[in-house]
Design a protein around this motif. Structure first.
Motif, short mmCIF file in Angstrom:
data_model
loop_
_atom_site.label_atom_id
_atom_site.label_comp_id
_atom_site.label_asym_id
_atom_site.label_seq_id
_atom_site.Cartn_x
_atom_site.Cartn_y
_atom_site.Cartn_z
N ALA A 16 0.87 -1.18 0.00
CA ALA A 16 0.00 0.00 0.00
C ALA A 16 0.90 1.22 0.00
O ALA A 16 1.77 1.36 0.84
N THR A 17 0.64 2.10 -0.89
CA THR A 17 1.42 3.33 -0.94
C THR A 17 0.49 4.50 -0.75
O THR A 17 -0.72 4.41 -0.92
N ILE A 18 1.09 5.61 -0.42
CA ILE A 18 0.30 6.82 -0.19
C ILE A 18 -0.32 7.32 -1.48
O ILE A 18 -1.28 8.08 -1.48
N THR A 19 0.20 6.88 -2.59
CA THR A 19 -0.31 7.36 -3.87
C THR A 19 -1.42 6.49 -4.44
O THR A 19 -1.83 6.69 -5.58
N SER A 20 -1.93 5.58 -3.65
CA SER A 20 -3.05 4.78 -4.16
C SER A 20 -4.27 5.70 -4.27
O SER A 20 -4.41 6.68 -3.53
N PRO A 21 -5.18 5.42 -5.18
CA PRO A 21 -6.33 6.30 -5.40
C PRO A 21 -7.20 6.51 -4.16
O PRO A 21 -7.62 7.63 -3.88
N ILE A 22 -7.42 5.51 -3.38
CA ILE A 22 -8.27 5.68 -2.19
C ILE A 22 -7.59 6.58 -1.17
O ILE A 22 -8.22 7.41 -0.52
N ASN A 23 -6.27 6.43 -1.04
CA ASN A 23 -5.54 7.29 -0.10
C ASN A 23 -5.53 8.74 -0.56
O ASN A 23 -5.61 9.66 0.24
N LEU A 24 -5.42 8.95 -1.85
CA LEU A 24 -5.44 10.32 -2.37
C LEU A 24 -6.81 10.97 -2.12
O LEU A 24 -6.91 12.15 -1.76
N ILE A 25 -7.88 10.21 -2.28
CA ILE A 25 -9.23 10.73 -2.03
C ILE A 25 -9.41 11.06 -0.55
O ILE A 25 -9.90 12.13 -0.19
N LEU A 26 -8.98 10.15 0.31
CA LEU A 26 -9.08 10.39 1.75
C LEU A 26 -8.23 11.58 2.18
O LEU A 26 -8.64 12.39 3.02
N LEU A 27 -7.05 11.71 1.62
CA LEU A 27 -6.17 12.84 1.95
C LEU A 27 -6.80 14.17 1.49
O LEU A 27 -6.78 15.16 2.23
N ALA A 28 -7.39 14.17 0.31
CA ALA A 28 -8.05 15.38 -0.18
C ALA A 28 -9.23 15.74 0.71
O ALA A 28 -9.44 16.92 1.05
N LEU A 29 -10.00 14.75 1.13
CA LEU A 29 -11.12 14.98 2.03
C LEU A 29 -10.65 15.56 3.36
O LEU A 29 -11.26 16.47 3.90
N LEU A 30 -9.55 15.02 3.86
CA LEU A 30 -8.99 15.53 5.11
C LEU A 30 -8.59 17.00 4.97
O LEU A 30 -8.88 17.82 5.83
#
Length: 170
Positions: A16-30
């Motif tokens: 799992a990397t920080i650049t996965s699509p779900i992580n990017l969406i969650l980071l943007a939401l944060l």
């Protein structure tokens, strides 16, 4: 020797990397939530203060225009004190149950519990009502009204007769 069968290799576990699509969406939401939580609030503006009210001396003709018509303030006098009852415009202004008192000396009418026009001074140029003929109960009722007005409304002036005003101007 034991033989090991060569089969398909085990599935590769993806890291799992920080650049996965779900992580990017969650980071943007944060970031969006943090922004809305910490953004500076729009400056609050205070409502415009009302014009200052200056204590002044009124004769009955001077008080007459303060009856609430034409967006004028509503004043009435009780026992020589002129009260600004504009905040009670629904009662004392045009169309209200006490509209006869607006811009007038309401002393006798309040003392007698009467809203009739004949309780008001007709001769605005003459002397003020001396309250002769009022009984103890009527004077007590008047005191109760005066106390109520004093608690609720601002005193903006005093009522004097036209003759007194002319003498003070000379």
């Amino acid at each position: 020797m034991a033989s090991h069968e060569a089969g398909p290799p085990p599935p590769a576990v993806e890291a799992a990397t920080i650049t996965s699509p779900i992580n990017l969406i969650l980071l943007a939401l944060l970031f969006v939530l943090v922004y809305f939580r910490l953004r500076p609030a729009a400056p609050q503006t205070l409502p415009k203060a009302p014009d200052p009210i200056v204590f002044r001396t009124f004769a009955p003709p001077d008080l007459k225009p303060f009856n609430g018509e034409g967006n004028m303030p509503v004043y009435l006098a009780v026992r020589g004190k002129v009260f600004d009852v504009t905040s009670g415009r629904n009662f004392y202004g045009p169309g209200g149950p006490y509209e006869n008192f607006a811009g007038r000396d309401a002393t006798r009418g309040l003392a007698c519990g009467s809203f009739d026009e004949d309780m008001l001074t007709k001769d605005l140029e003459g002397p003020l009502d001396d309250l002769k003929g009022l009984g103890v109960d009527e004077l007590q009722a008047l005191q109760d009204w005066e106390d109520r007005f004093t608690e609720k409304y601002l005193v903006v002036g005093k009522l004097i007769s036209v003759g007194e005003k002319q003498m003070s101007a000379a």
